[in-house]
Design an enzyme around this catalytic site. Sequence first.
Site, short mmCIF file in Angstrom:
data_model
loop_
_atom_site.label_atom_id
_atom_site.label_comp_id
_atom_site.label_asym_id
_atom_site.label_seq_id
_atom_site.Cartn_x
_atom_site.Cartn_y
_atom_site.Cartn_z
N ASP A 70 -7.75 -2.98 -7.73
CA ASP A 70 -6.37 -2.64 -8.08
C ASP A 70 -6.14 -1.18 -7.69
OD1 ASP A 70 -4.03 -1.87 -9.44
OD2 ASP A 70 -4.37 -3.36 -11.01
N VAL A 71 -5.12 -0.93 -6.88
CA VAL A 71 -4.90 0.46 -6.43
C VAL A 71 -4.52 1.40 -7.58
CG1 VAL A 71 -4.33 -0.03 -4.01
CG2 VAL A 71 -2.49 -0.02 -5.73
N ASN A 97 -0.52 0.82 1.61
CA ASN A 97 0.56 -0.17 1.77
C ASN A 97 0.89 -0.95 0.51
OD1 ASN A 97 2.14 -2.36 3.39
ND2 ASN A 97 0.44 -3.48 2.41
N TYR A 176 11.90 1.44 -7.95
CA TYR A 176 11.42 1.21 -6.57
C TYR A 176 12.02 2.26 -5.64
CZ TYR A 176 10.24 -1.44 -2.31
OH TYR A 176 9.73 -1.83 -1.10
N LYS A 180 9.67 5.11 -3.69
CA LYS A 180 9.59 5.11 -2.23
C LYS A 180 10.11 6.43 -1.65
CE LYS A 180 7.77 1.05 -1.42
NZ LYS A 180 6.44 0.94 -0.81
N THR A 211 8.46 -11.61 3.32
CA THR A 211 7.16 -11.67 2.63
C THR A 211 7.42 -12.29 1.27
OG1 THR A 211 7.40 -9.56 1.47
CG2 THR A 211 6.48 -9.45 3.70
N1 LIG Z 1 9.04 -7.05 2.54
C1 LIG Z 1 9.93 -6.12 2.76
O1 LIG Z 1 11.06 -6.42 3.20
C2 LIG Z 1 9.58 -4.68 2.52
C3 LIG Z 1 10.55 -3.72 2.86
C4 LIG Z 1 10.25 -2.38 2.68
C5 LIG Z 1 9.04 -2.00 2.17
N2 LIG Z 1 8.11 -2.95 1.83
C6 LIG Z 1 6.82 -2.46 1.30
O2 LIG Z 1 5.78 -3.06 2.05
C7 LIG Z 1 4.60 -3.07 1.25
C8 LIG Z 1 3.97 -4.45 1.30
O3 LIG Z 1 4.87 -5.36 0.68
P1 LIG Z 1 5.07 -6.88 1.17
O4 LIG Z 1 6.50 -7.07 1.41
O5 LIG Z 1 4.09 -7.17 2.23
O6 LIG Z 1 4.74 -7.64 -0.19
P2 LIG Z 1 3.58 -8.70 -0.55
O7 LIG Z 1 3.73 -8.96 -2.01
O8 LIG Z 1 3.61 -9.81 0.42
O9 LIG Z 1 2.26 -7.87 -0.29
C9 LIG Z 1 1.84 -6.85 -1.16
C10 LIG Z 1 0.33 -6.96 -1.28
O10 LIG Z 1 -0.09 -5.89 -2.13
C11 LIG Z 1 -0.96 -6.43 -3.11
N3 LIG Z 1 -0.87 -5.60 -4.32
C12 LIG Z 1 0.19 -5.49 -5.17
N4 LIG Z 1 -0.14 -4.68 -6.18
C13 LIG Z 1 -1.42 -4.27 -5.96
C14 LIG Z 1 -2.31 -3.45 -6.66
N5 LIG Z 1 -1.97 -2.86 -7.82
N6 LIG Z 1 -3.54 -3.23 -6.15
C15 LIG Z 1 -3.93 -3.83 -4.99
N7 LIG Z 1 -3.13 -4.64 -4.29
C16 LIG Z 1 -1.89 -4.86 -4.76
C17 LIG Z 1 -0.48 -7.83 -3.35
O11 LIG Z 1 -1.49 -8.65 -3.93
C18 LIG Z 1 -0.10 -8.27 -1.93
O12 LIG Z 1 -1.20 -8.82 -1.24
C19 LIG Z 1 5.01 -2.64 -0.14
O13 LIG Z 1 4.70 -1.26 -0.33
C20 LIG Z 1 6.52 -2.85 -0.14
O14 LIG Z 1 7.18 -2.02 -1.04
C21 LIG Z 1 8.36 -4.27 1.99
#
Ligand SMILES: NC(=O)c1ccc[n+]([C@@H]2O[C@H](COP(=O)([O-])OP(=O)(O)OC[C@H]3O[C@@H](n4cnc5c(N)ncnc54)[C@H](O)[C@@H]3O)[C@@H](O)[C@H]2O)c1
Length: 269
Positions: A70-71, A97, A176, A180, A211
Site C-alpha cells: 500500500d503506497v 501513479n 482529488y 493533484k 479505467t
Molecule cells: N482514468 C482517468 O481518466 C484518469 C485521469 C487523470 C488522472 N488519473 C490518475 O491516474 C492514476 C491511475 O488511475 P487509473 O485511472 O489507472 O485507476 P485504476 O483504479 O484503474 O488504477 C489505480 C491502481 O492503483 C492501485 N492503488 C490504489 N490505491 C493504492 C494504494 N494505496 N497503494 C497501492 N496501490 C494502489 C489500484 O489497486 C489500481 O491498480 C491515478 O493517480 C489517477 O488519479 C486517471
Amino acid sequence: MDMRAKALFNVEGLTAVVTGGATGIGYAYAEAMADNGAHVTLLDVDAGALDRAVAALAARGATARPVVADVTDRPALGKAIAETAAESGRLDVVFANAGITAGPGFLTVEGERDPDGAIENVPAELWDRVVETNLTSVFATIRSSVPHMKAQRNGRIIVTTSIAGLRPSAVVGIPYMIAKAAASHLVRQAALELAAFGVCVNAIAPGPFLTRITTPGLRAIWEKALPVHRVASTDELQGLALFLASPASAYVTGALFVIDGGSMLGRAD
Ligand SMILES: NC(=O)c1ccc[n+]([C@@H]2O[C@H](COP(=O)([O-])OP(=O)(O)OC[C@H]3O[C@@H](n4cnc5c(N)ncnc54)[C@H](O)[C@@H]3O)[C@@H](O)[C@H]2O)c1
C-alpha cells in the site's frame, strides 16, 4: 548521437517501478516498459489484479516482479523500492501513479447541486485518505527513490497527476482536485532540486481515460463535451511514458504533459 527511434526511445535493461501498476494507466506504463525490455516492478495494493497483470505480461513474453504493498504504508513502500534497487543494483525509472477517486463534486453529472459533494459536507476522513494516497504517497515514492538515483547520478521520476489539478471542476470531488494540484507543484519543486544530480522529474496529466475509476456518468459527460468526443484507452499514454523514461527526454524536467483529447481547450461544439 544515434537519432534513430530505436536508440532515442531505448529503455532496454532499465529498472523501473510502477506504483498502482496492476491495472489501468499504471499497467499501461508497465506494459510499455516491459515490452521494450525494461525490468519492471509492479507495486499495487490489489493482489488479485497484480496476479492478472503479471499473467498478462507473461502472455506477451515479458516478465514483471509483483509487490503487494500500500503506497500509504511508507515503510512498506520504502522497502519495496529499496529491494528493487538492491536486486538490480540500480533504479532508473519510477512511475508514481497509484491514486484513488474522491467522491462526488458539487454538481451531479446532470448538473444538479449534490449535497454530498458540497464543501461543508466533505468528510474529513475522505480528505485525509485522498491526500494521503494521491499526494503524500507521491512524496514518499520520490523520497524513497531519490537516494538511489542521486548515487547513480541518473534517474527519471514520472508522476501521474490529472487535468483535475490544473483547473477547477464541478463534477470531481474537491480532495482529488487539490491533491493533484499539489502533486503537480511537487513535481516542479523536486525537479528543481534534483536537476543537478541528473534526475528528471515530470508529470503526465491525463484527461479522461477508460479505467475502473471512469464511471458511466462521467464517461457520458466527457464523450459529449470533449473536442474529440471520445474517452481514450490507456495504451494512448504509452508513447508519452516511453518518451519520459528514455534518452529522448534527457533535457526535459519539471514539465507537465497534458494528454486529454483537447479537454483543456474547452468545448468545440
Ligand atoms: N482514468 C482517468 O481518466 C484518469 C485521469 C487523470 C488522472 N488519473 C490518475 O491516474 C492514476 C491511475 O488511475 P487509473 O485511472 O489507472 O485507476 P485504476 O483504479 O484503474 O488504477 C489505480 C491502481 O492503483 C492501485 N492503488 C490504489 N490505491 C493504492 C494504494 N494505496 N497503494 C497501492 N496501490 C494502489 C489500484 O489497486 C489500481 O491498480 C491515478 O493517480 C489517477 O488519479 C486517471
